[in-house]
Design an enzyme around this catalytic site. Sequence first.
Site, PDB file in Angstrom:
ATOM      1  N   GLU B 128       0.829  -1.212   0.000  1.00  0.00           N
ATOM      2  CA  GLU B 128       0.000   0.000   0.000  1.00  0.00           C
ATOM      3  C   GLU B 128       0.863   1.262   0.000  1.00  0.00           C
ATOM      4  O   GLU B 128       0.516   2.259  -0.617  1.00  0.00           O
ATOM      5  CB  GLU B 128      -0.920   0.011   1.227  1.00  0.00           C
ATOM      6  CG  GLU B 128      -1.961  -1.100   1.229  1.00  0.00           C
ATOM      7  CD  GLU B 128      -2.973  -0.962   0.123  1.00  0.00           C
ATOM      8  OE1 GLU B 128      -2.615  -1.259  -1.034  1.00  0.00           O
ATOM      9  OE2 GLU B 128      -4.119  -0.570   0.411  1.00  0.00           O
ATOM     10  N   THR B 181      -5.895   8.647  -5.075  1.00  0.00           N
ATOM     11  CA  THR B 181      -5.920   8.594  -3.614  1.00  0.00           C
ATOM     12  C   THR B 181      -5.196   9.805  -3.022  1.00  0.00           C
ATOM     13  O   THR B 181      -5.658  10.415  -2.066  1.00  0.00           O
ATOM     14  CB  THR B 181      -5.237   7.296  -3.116  1.00  0.00           C
ATOM     15  OG1 THR B 181      -5.920   6.191  -3.698  1.00  0.00           O
ATOM     16  CG2 THR B 181      -5.321   7.170  -1.610  1.00  0.00           C
TER      17      THR B 181
END
Lengths: 309, 309
Positions: B128, B181
């Site tokens: 991530e 994001t």
Amino acid sequence: MKEIRIFAPGTVANVACGFDVMGFALDSPGDEMVLRTIPEKTVRITKVDGFNLPLEAAKNVAGVALLSLLNEVKEMVGFEVEIYKKIKPGSGIGSSAASSAGAVVAANKLLGEPFSKTDLARFAMEGERLASGTAHADNVAPAIFGGFTLVRSYQPLDIISIDTPDELYATVIHPQIEVKTSDAREILKRNVLLKDAIRQWGNVGGLVAGLMKSDYNLISRSLEDAIVEPIRSILIPAFQEVKLKSKEAGALGGGISGSGPSIFMLSRGEETAQRVKSIMAEIYDKVGIDYDIHLSKVNKEGVKVVNGR
Amino acid sequence: MKEIRIFAPGTVANVACGFDVMGFALDSPGDEMVLRTIPEKTVRITKVDGFNLPLEAAKNVAGVALLSLLNEVKEMVGFEVEIYKKIKPGSGIGSSAASSAGAVVAANKLLGEPFSKTDLARFAMEGERLASGTAHADNVAPAIFGGFTLVRSYQPLDIISIDTPDELYATVIHPQIEVKTSDAREILKRNVLLKDAIRQWGNVGGLVAGLMKSDYNLISRSLEDAIVEPIRSILIPAFQEVKLKSKEAGALGGGISGSGPSIFMLSRGEETAQRVKSIMAEIYDKVGIDYDIHLSKVNKEGVKVVNGR
């Protein structure tokens, strides 16, 4: 039933991360109250024992809560009230909430229980409004529902009962200093860091899950307040030492009870809670501030009927 | 075992009030991955099917997660990896997390399960970090643990499984627009109002309690985001209409999936979720934006073994 005697428990609001939303009820200390129905739509407080509180209904939190309830009753009925107060006003363990909650639960029993617990909380909140200027529910909710409660929302009022593990004990110390709820509220910041808020709601989720799973370790890890405690705890002498040494003695964790000055610690089992009690007392003896100290199992019932006739 | 084929699910992070802490796993869509042990301490990605992603291990999220895991393995062992990707990168349903989580769960099985789920989440978080710049856990946690998860804390990493009611279905629409994001994160404010934060942690407590009690009504009341959704939803066309009409069709509630642009809605029962699917599709057909749409039961297992030998 024409007369009822009830026990109205002290309560711990906020519960670390659960600022303004969580609370739990104690088995002691608590007040007793006697209510009698009378055939007039009024509230008469005939006796206040223990502390010097107003007898005039509109100036007494129990009176105000009952008047709010009577507003939604059609019958020609009212109440005569005696209050035997044991919870010191200003102690931070829901003294006013006990009177308000006890009064409306008793009244509801006398009337044959026409109201839901959430209705009763709504009436009792009017007592809180009189006591502190804001109609908060975080003490009246556990007093009425018992155990741990979550006030999810105020508009509409949404109170959730959270299962309480069987071996949970609270130790609460009340140092004899004054911290006014309104002052304790004023020193809070209007804004908080998003990252602190995220940490807080992670802990609220953890505390609710820990309580519902009876996972004492998770409860312990979640009893953390990143937002309010760092500010308010400066008003309470020896706060950090009490917290640290209580945890060393085995407490799961704790924090400020309500807006203070009381400090609560939760423990698994009475023996640990007793050790925490000794340590708290020792610290305050050393600091030289007078205190009351309470040890109680978490009360799952809330307001209890002592007897009725 | 020398070879394993696993299914790695898409996940919905944030879950309205649970910004940065909650998530849940889907049954579809999901990726498949094949891992084989090799006698060298390295990771070789031999195939990526479906989307054009890097084969170089250090630039591939699954590769990075596996290298992080191998760092804590003493034996001379490594992995050959094939990725059959079905979750679109950038869709907001944990595409990178599926690869990272799938890789480390598969590797752990091949090695005889030396690592805990929390360890695996820690490794997957490195994937991530590569994908989005921050090592967040709110997608990898549900991918690895299954069902609903709460990331109570990052330091130390503390992931809590939250019981998932049996009849919970998710409908997720992915409009074909790009929301990065990093952009979605930048528009957030560093500070939030204390009163909004309190509302949010009341809802997080309510959502956790609702899930654990299988109280669908409480889940519905708690699916509210006072902080992030009002800001981020402006990046997503027709967001308010999708949410409103889905709820009119019976959905419990929903919000932005991860950092968007996908929108998720939760429903009780497949029939309602189907109605929600039709309504979402209808709205985006009208708006004229292409979309993918998924209907899935909440996946209680997380990454699943398809077969191994």
